[in-house]
Structures are given as structure tokens and as C-alpha cells.
Design a protein around this motif. Structure first.
Motif, PDB file in Angstrom:
ATOM      1  N   SER A 144       0.706  -1.065  -0.382  1.00 57.96           N
ATOM      2  CA  SER A 144      -0.002   0.662  -0.132  1.00 57.96           C
ATOM      3  C   SER A 144       1.128   1.192  -0.327  1.00 57.96           C
ATOM      4  CB  SER A 144      -0.733  -0.053   1.442  1.00 57.96           C
ATOM      5  OG  SER A 144      -1.354   0.719   1.013  1.00 57.96           O
ATOM      6  N   VAL A 386     -10.144   5.593   2.393  1.00 62.79           N
ATOM      7  CA  VAL A 386     -10.877   4.096   1.639  1.00 62.79           C
ATOM      8  C   VAL A 386      -9.401   3.297   0.593  1.00 62.79           C
ATOM      9  CG1 VAL A 386     -11.160   4.018  -0.774  1.00 62.79           C
ATOM     10  CG2 VAL A 386     -11.509   6.661   0.502  1.00 62.79           C
ATOM     11  N   THR A 387      -9.815   2.122   0.966  1.00 63.93           N
ATOM     12  CA  THR A 387      -8.469   1.295   0.843  1.00 63.93           C
ATOM     13  C   THR A 387      -8.513  -0.051  -0.684  1.00 63.93           C
ATOM     14  OG1 THR A 387     -10.016  -0.551   1.951  1.00 63.93           O
ATOM     15  CG2 THR A 387      -7.953   0.376   3.721  1.00 63.93           C
ATOM     16  N   GLU A 388      -7.763  -0.179  -1.156  1.00 65.80           N
ATOM     17  CA  GLU A 388      -7.661  -0.361  -2.646  1.00 65.80           C
ATOM     18  C   GLU A 388      -8.281  -1.926  -2.546  1.00 65.80           C
ATOM     19  OE1 GLU A 388      -2.867   0.049  -3.363  1.00 65.80           O
ATOM     20  OE2 GLU A 388      -3.923   0.239  -0.834  1.00 65.80           O
ATOM     21  N   ARG A 393     -15.356  -3.654  -5.303  1.00 67.42           N
ATOM     22  CA  ARG A 393     -15.650  -2.528  -5.577  1.00 67.42           C
ATOM     23  C   ARG A 393     -16.784  -1.953  -6.725  1.00 67.42           C
ATOM     24  NH1 ARG A 393     -10.365   0.414  -6.696  1.00 67.42           N
ATOM     25  NH2 ARG A 393     -11.051   2.899  -7.348  1.00 67.42           N
ATOM     26  N   GLY A 402     -13.907   0.794   2.699  1.00 63.21           N
ATOM     27  CA  GLY A 402     -12.315   1.148   3.699  1.00 63.21           C
ATOM     28  C   GLY A 402     -12.816   0.956   4.723  1.00 63.21           C
ATOM     29  N   ARG A 421     -10.086   8.898  -4.233  1.00 67.56           N
ATOM     30  CA  ARG A 421      -9.035   7.775  -4.601  1.00 67.56           C
ATOM     31  C   ARG A 421      -8.739   6.596  -2.981  1.00 67.56           C
ATOM     32  NH1 ARG A 421      -5.106  12.694  -5.131  1.00 67.56           N
ATOM     33  NH2 ARG A 421      -5.668  12.994  -2.891  1.00 67.56           N
ATOM     34  N   PRO A 422      -7.987   5.542  -3.297  1.00 68.25           N
ATOM     35  CA  PRO A 422      -7.894   4.867  -1.817  1.00 68.25           C
ATOM     36  C   PRO A 422      -6.589   5.659  -1.624  1.00 68.25           C
ATOM     37  CG  PRO A 422      -7.921   3.034  -4.080  1.00 68.25           C
ATOM     38  CD  PRO A 422      -8.411   4.904  -4.312  1.00 68.25           C
TER      39      PRO A 422
END
Ligand code: SF4
Length: 472
Positions: A144, A386-388, A393, A402, A421-422
Motif C-alpha cells: 500500500s 478508502v482502501t484498495e 468495488r 474502506g 482515491r484509495p
């Protein structure tokens, strides 16, 4: 042609942390990460030894690779991590086509061992009994751009009877606080806004240099780092958990209101047999003091069911403690006999049927508790990072995911095209609850340095993902 690599990671966060170093070392040695779906020239397995199926997973994957390697002899296979530290030469006996076996104490040796195996056309095995370098000092390719693992120690001085970690990762070794803080500040300079301090038993941090308050001081020092928005830690141990850590969490604005504290069992008899060195009153006392100091905090835990000698009454004690503790989530495991641990030779091993049945009951019991905890959040607004890679998604419906500050998974939707955005932080109004996540409407977006870092890294890695040459 530049050779490519892939790293397969099993087990705990410490292995995730080490795999980022393995990738960083291979980058530095001139290799490129393989594109997803492409057969890599070098395949690394960073293994776990905590649960029985860990062995099956590794040897299953190795036998799958045997014909691939036969068809492409230049390909190299390396096995590292806890199972390599435990099985050592057994791995080469079972899979003689493996090129390198390396341990948990010498991650840094991998590139040299790969080269030696290639030049000498002979498998290389190097296992050290004690730590060579802190893996944190090695180059890293982090998963990350905005969230990072920072290890504070390796190894463990405890002797839980079901656990093989101390045998494989050795006694506890603590990193100097100055080194840890230097890494934290460097990460923040690179755009990281969330860190997780990592150790097998973070509360014992400082035992190596005789400072019992060292961990609380570390949390407080992280509280003063400009730009660091979220500080988490994993895993604390109830025996060593002291009130100065609660105070540090309550006083540090960026210490997140979440504590993941393994319980393992709600029965004092089973805790004694596990040699966990605490009892349920101490455990409940800690979470009571955490909640008093940080009222909106959430607690999560780890629980093992089916430990040798666990009676129906003991199991009921575990269910009752979950009811009392009101965990927002519990990671539950079926006891798995590990050769080399004291528990493996204990009498009264429980049958797999009974273990499975208890596991199902505990799961259902905790799901109901998690749902009722999450229900209480309906109508609240939460700050979600927000996470990837979490959650489904669904860009069409602008559905993103997130983590809240108290570490719950949140899915949210937007009715605008201006999406976060992430790495950015979104204000989410919670309007739905499920046992394992919250849902809501996305509101204000706070663009963060983490979001900028994600964008920059995506731009930098995109050519790689598309197989184009890169400046890496
Ligand atoms: S605290 Fe216990 S369970 Fe955790 S790593 Fe140490 S010995 Fe294993």
C-alpha cells in the motif's frame, strides 16, 4: 531479458511485512515483479507453520509447480518463512526441484542464495538459529502507498502451549525506538498516513532493553508525528498489557480507537492449559479500562476452539465471555495439533467433529454480537479511510470500501462522479449494518497525502502492470 518474480505469502501480518522485504530485495537485485497471471521466473513461498493446513498448502503448490519447472529448468523456486525454518531439509527431500530454502532469521540472504543456486546448479539451504538483521532494515516493496507495517520486535518470550512461533522466530528481539521512529517519519514523508506497529507481543516491547513503558512511549511519540493520521498496533498480549498503553492511546490524537487483543479461550482452565498467563477477569478488566478511557473504541480478538481437554462447560465459558466482551469481531480458529508444541501431546484431544460443531456455534454466536454492535452505529457518521483491495468495488454504482477509525469495514456509495482515491478519507453516514461490515452514503471527501501517494504509485507501476518497461 529481465527475470520476473512473484511472492506468495501465507500466515500472519509479520509474514506480510517480511514479504514486502522479499519483494524489495528482489527489486534491488534487478528482478521485476511478474504481471498477475504471468508465470514468473522466480517463485517465492513465504510460509506459515501455525496451522496444519499450512503444510498441505505449501506441498500442494510445490507439486503443482514440478511440471512447470521441468518444462522450464531456468525457473527458480524458493521457500522461506516459518515452515522453512521448521522443516528445513525435509522440503528438499519432498521437493528436490526447490532451489532455495531460507529461514525467518535471514530473509536478506535470498538474492545471494538464488544466484548461488543458479551458478552452482545445486539447491541452497540456509537456516539461521538467531536473527541476522531486522527485516525492517531491508528494502521494501510495500503493498500500500498510504498504509504500512512497522515491526517493533521479532520473536516471542511467551510459551503458549499451542504455539510454534517462539521455536521458529526465536526469543523476543526489540528494535531501538530511534530506528522505529526514523522509519515512521520516512514513511510519512513518502505519503503514508496510517501505520500498524507490529510484533508477536507488542506489549512486551522494551523487555530487551529493560524499559517496561517503552511501548506506551512509542505510541505517544507516534502521536507527535506531523501528517501521521492513524496509528494501530498488533498483537498485544493481555498478560503484559499495562495501563500506560491505554493512557497513550487515549492521549494520542492519531491512536485509533481499536484494540485487537487475542483472548484464545473464555475458560480459565483452558487458559491455564494454554499457558496464557492470564485469566478472564484480567482480560475483561483491560477492555473495561480501555472502554472507560476511550468510550467509542471497538475490541476485536482471536479465539481457538477445541483445545485439548476443553469441556462443553469450558466452551460455554467462551461463549459467555464473548457475550460479556461484546467484540465487534472475533477471528475464530479450530485447534490444530502442531508437532513440536506441548499441546500436541496433551491428553483429551478433541475429535474433529466436536471441534467443528463448536466452531460453527461460536461463529454464529459471535455473528449475532457483531451485528448488534454494528446496528448501534446506524445513523452515525464515520471517517473512512478508502482502501484498495477490500470489498467489492462497483465503480458503476460508485461503490467503494474502506476502514473506519475503529477498524470496521465500511462500504459506501456516491451519487457524484467525483470519487475519492484509495488513501483519501470520506465522511460516511451509516445506514445499514451486517455482521462483518457497515454500509452508508459517501459524503465529504478529504483528499490526503495518502491519496496523492496512491495516485503517484499507480502512475509509476501502471507501465509495469501493462508489461511496459519502467523506471521502477
Ligand atoms: S504470545 Fe503465545 S501465541 Fe503469541 S506468538 Fe507468543 S507464544 Fe505464540
Amino acid at each position: 531479458m529481465t527475470r520476473t518474480y512473484t511472492v506468495n505469502t501465507y500466515g500472519c501480518q509479520m509474514n506480510v511485512h517480511d514479504s514486502e522485504r522479499i519483494a524489495g530485495l528482489l527489486d534491488e537485485a534487478g528482478y521485476l515483479p511478474a504481471i498477475v497471471g504471468e508465470q514468473a521466473d522466480i517463485v517465492v513461498f513465504n510460509t506459515c507453520a501455525v496451522r496444519e493446513n499450512a503444510d498441505k498448502k505449501l506441498y500442494g503448490n510445490l507439486s503443482f509447480l514440478a511440471p512447470v519447472k521441468k518444462a522450464n529448468p531456468a525457473m527458480q523456486i524458493a521457500v522461506g518463512g516459518c515452515l522453512a525454518q521448521k522443516d528445513q531439509a525435509i522440503i528438499l527431500k519432498k521437493a528436490p526441484y526447490v532451489d532455495v530454502v531460507f529461514g525467518t532469521h535471514n530473509v536478506g540472504s535470498l538474492p545471494v542464495l538464488l544466484e548461488r543456486a543458479r551458478i552452482e546448479e545445486e539447491s541452497q539451504i540456509e537456516i539461521l538459529e538467531s536473527l541476522e538483521h531486522f527485516p525492517s532494515t531491508l528494502p521494501a516493496r510495500r503493498h500500500s502507498a498510504f498504509s504500512a507495517w512497522v515491526s517493533v520486535s521479532v520473536g516471542c518470550n511467551n510459551t503458549c502451549t499451542f504455539c510454534i512461533v517462539p521455536t521458529l522466530r526465536g526469543i523476543e528481539k526489540d528494535r531501538p525506538a530511534t530506528e522505529i521512529m526514523k522509519e515512521v517519519r520516512a514513511l510519512v514523508d513518502q505519503g503514508v498516513i496510517e501505520i500498524t506497529l507490529l510484533g508477536q507481543n507488542v506489549n512486551a516491547y522494551g523487555v530487551d532493553f529493560g524499559d517496561r513503558e517503552a511501548f506506551a512511549k512509542l505510541v505517544k511519540e507516534c502521536g507527535n508525528v506531523e501528517g501521521l493520521e492513524r496509528v494501530r498496533f498488533m498483537s498485544p498480549h493481555p498478560r503484559d498489557f499495562t495501563d500506560d498503553v491505554i493512557e497513550a492511546m487515549a492521549q494520542s490524537p492519531n491512536a485509533m480507537p481499536h484494540l485487537h487483543m487475542p483472548l484464545q479461550s473464555g475458560s480459565n482452565k483452558v487458559l491455564q492449559d494454554m499457558r496464557r498467563s492470564y485469566r478472564t477477569d484480567r482480560y475483561l478488566g483491560i477492555i473495561e479500562r480501555v472502554r472507560a478511557a476511550i468510550p467509542h473504541s471497538q475490541i476485536t480478538t482471536d479465539i481457538i476452539v477445541g483445545f485439548p481437554g476443553e469441556s462443553e462447560k469450558d466452551f460455554q465459558d467462551t461463549l459467555d465471555l464473548c457475550t460479556q466482551a461484546r467484540f465487534s469481531a472475533a477471528y475464530t480458529y479450530q485447534y490444530s495439533k502442531r508437532p513440536g508444541t506441548p499441546a500436541a501431546t496433551m491428553p483429551d484431544q478433541i475429535t474433529p467433529e466436536v471441534v467443528g460443531e463448536r466452531y460453527t456455534r461460536l461463529h454464529a454466536h459471535q455473528e449475532a454480537i457483531s451485528l448488534s454492535v454494528n446496528d448501534e452505529s446506524i445513523g452515525q457518521t464515520m471517517q473512512v479511510l478508502v482502501t484498495e483491495h477490500e470489498g467489492r468495488r462497483d465503480v458503476a454504482r460508485s461503490r467503494m470500501s474502506g476502514r473506519t477509525e475503529d477498524f470496521r469495514l465500511a462500504h459506501f456509495t456516491f451519487d457524484t462522479d467525483d470519487l475519492p482515491r484509495p488513501g483519501d478519507v470520506v465522511t460516511v453516514k451509516i445506514n445499514e449494518a451486517a455482521p462483518h461490515f457497515l454500509s452508508g452514503d459517501g459524503g465529504a471527501i478529504r483528499r490526503t497525502r495518502g491519496g496523492d501517494a496512491f495516485e503517484a504509485l499507480t502512475r509509476q507501476r501502471e507501465p509495469l502492470l501493462l508489461g511496459m518497461p519502467t523506471s521502477r
